[in-house]
Scaffold this active site. Sequence first.
Site, mmCIF file in Angstrom:
data_model
loop_
_atom_site.group_PDB
_atom_site.id
_atom_site.type_symbol
_atom_site.label_atom_id
_atom_site.label_comp_id
_atom_site.label_asym_id
_atom_site.label_seq_id
_atom_site.Cartn_x
_atom_site.Cartn_y
_atom_site.Cartn_z
ATOM 1 N N ASN A 9 0.884 -1.166 0.000
ATOM 2 C CA ASN A 9 0.000 0.000 0.000
ATOM 3 C C ASN A 9 0.916 1.208 0.000
ATOM 4 O OD1 ASN A 9 -1.760 2.081 0.443
ATOM 5 N ND2 ASN A 9 -2.357 1.444 2.529
ATOM 6 N N TRP A 10 1.046 1.820 -1.172
ATOM 7 C CA TRP A 10 1.989 2.943 -1.296
ATOM 8 C C TRP A 10 1.476 4.206 -0.616
ATOM 9 C CZ3 TRP A 10 3.948 2.859 -7.110
ATOM 10 C CH2 TRP A 10 4.641 1.658 -7.337
ATOM 11 N N LYS A 11 0.189 4.255 -0.295
ATOM 12 C CA LYS A 11 -0.435 5.450 0.304
ATOM 13 C C LYS A 11 -0.185 6.665 -0.612
ATOM 14 C CE LYS A 11 -0.029 3.241 4.762
ATOM 15 N NZ LYS A 11 0.094 3.355 6.214
ATOM 16 N N HIS A 95 -9.316 1.506 4.894
ATOM 17 C CA HIS A 95 -8.048 1.701 5.612
ATOM 18 C C HIS A 95 -8.274 2.670 6.769
ATOM 19 C CE1 HIS A 95 -3.931 2.713 6.546
ATOM 20 N NE2 HIS A 95 -3.581 1.613 5.905
ATOM 21 N N GLU A 97 -6.609 5.043 7.829
ATOM 22 C CA GLU A 97 -6.349 6.453 7.498
ATOM 23 C C GLU A 97 -7.554 7.084 6.810
ATOM 24 O OE1 GLU A 97 -2.685 5.624 5.468
ATOM 25 O OE2 GLU A 97 -1.783 5.052 7.383
ATOM 26 N N GLU A 167 -5.225 -4.553 10.606
ATOM 27 C CA GLU A 167 -4.176 -3.560 10.785
ATOM 28 C C GLU A 167 -4.417 -2.807 12.091
ATOM 29 O OE1 GLU A 167 -2.311 -2.525 6.709
ATOM 30 O OE2 GLU A 167 -3.917 -1.117 7.117
ATOM 31 N N GLY A 173 2.886 2.435 10.740
ATOM 32 C CA GLY A 173 3.865 3.507 10.560
ATOM 33 C C GLY A 173 4.593 3.881 11.838
ATOM 34 N N SER A 213 3.712 -1.999 10.325
ATOM 35 C CA SER A 213 5.165 -2.117 10.537
ATOM 36 C C SER A 213 5.699 -3.510 10.209
ATOM 37 C CB SER A 213 5.532 -1.706 11.970
ATOM 38 O OG SER A 213 5.161 -0.358 12.197
ATOM 39 N N GLY A 234 2.998 -1.069 4.187
ATOM 40 C CA GLY A 234 3.077 0.364 3.898
ATOM 41 C C GLY A 234 4.502 0.776 3.573
ATOM 42 N N GLY A 235 5.184 1.340 4.550
ATOM 43 C CA GLY A 235 6.520 1.907 4.346
ATOM 44 C C GLY A 235 7.486 0.974 3.625
HETATM 45 P P1 13P Z 1 3.246 0.446 7.622
HETATM 46 O O1 13P Z 1 3.729 -0.848 7.024
HETATM 47 O O2 13P Z 1 4.007 1.650 7.099
HETATM 48 O O3 13P Z 1 3.180 0.402 9.112
HETATM 49 O O4 13P Z 1 1.742 0.645 7.088
HETATM 50 C C1 13P Z 1 0.849 -0.400 7.193
HETATM 51 C C2 13P Z 1 -0.364 -0.029 6.441
HETATM 52 O O5 13P Z 1 -1.090 0.873 6.805
HETATM 53 C C3 13P Z 1 -0.660 -0.783 5.211
HETATM 54 O O6 13P Z 1 -1.939 -0.511 4.741
#
Ligand code: 13P
Length: 250
Positions: A9-11, A95, A97, A167, A173, A213, A234-235
């Site tokens: 998930n590149w966000k 998600h 967010e 999640e 993050g 994470s 994510g990251g």
């Molecule tokens: P991180 O891997 O950066 O913690 O993000 C997880 C995430 O929100 C994937 O959708």
Amino acid sequence: MRKNIVAGNWKMNTTVPEGVKLASEVNAALEGITPKCDVVIGVPFTHLTAVKAVIGEKLGLSAENCADKAKGAYTGEVSAAMVASTGATYVILGHSERRQYYGETAATLKDKVALALENGLCPIFCIGEVLEERENGTYFDVIKAQIVESLFDLSAEDFGKIVLAYEPVWAIGTGKTATADQAQEIHAFIRGLIAEKYGNQVADDTTILYGGSCKPSNAKELFEKPDVDGGLIGGAALDAASFMGIVTAF
Ligand code: 13P
């Protein structure tokens, strides 16, 4: 048999040229191997067509959201049909967010899931508790409500087309991953809810990803748990080598 999946998930990261480069790198790395899981990248709407043009069959493509309306006068929105027309086959929905910053509710998410399914997209439906809910012990109820309110009106056939992603918001993050045992506890709970509602076969066949994470150093331990069927990343998905380090943890 349920699928194992590692999905990025590149966000809201990368410009289109940067995203095309990253997707090309992941695609090239996949060419040389036979991964033990399906591999998907979730990219911003603006990137879908350009990324689709540089990836092969081994790499699935996902949007990060879609509208809760089919079409029409909704300036700035992107419909599930539009997403599907790019060649993407997945869409990340719900998600944390989007729930937190854009006011997405169980009701809007229910509409989004229905539209995604109507358009042949596989929703990667995210659920998870915030830190306060983890600490005050209400997290089982919170996760149950998120699933029941948005998904449990689906037929068993439609539910079978969905991927879930647990999640925990406190792990996203933050570098603070849930332990493999914490993830397993919730994944088993979720699978139990599905079994109660739709029966053991549907529950057994549902892919439940862990997100928060997740990185090459902890992916193996998480993926070894019987109810953890992969990750939503994510990251660590923003670097081809680290993303591939998670893919090859299977
Ligand atoms: P991180 O891997 O950066 O913690 O993000 C997880 C995430 O929100 C994937 O959708």
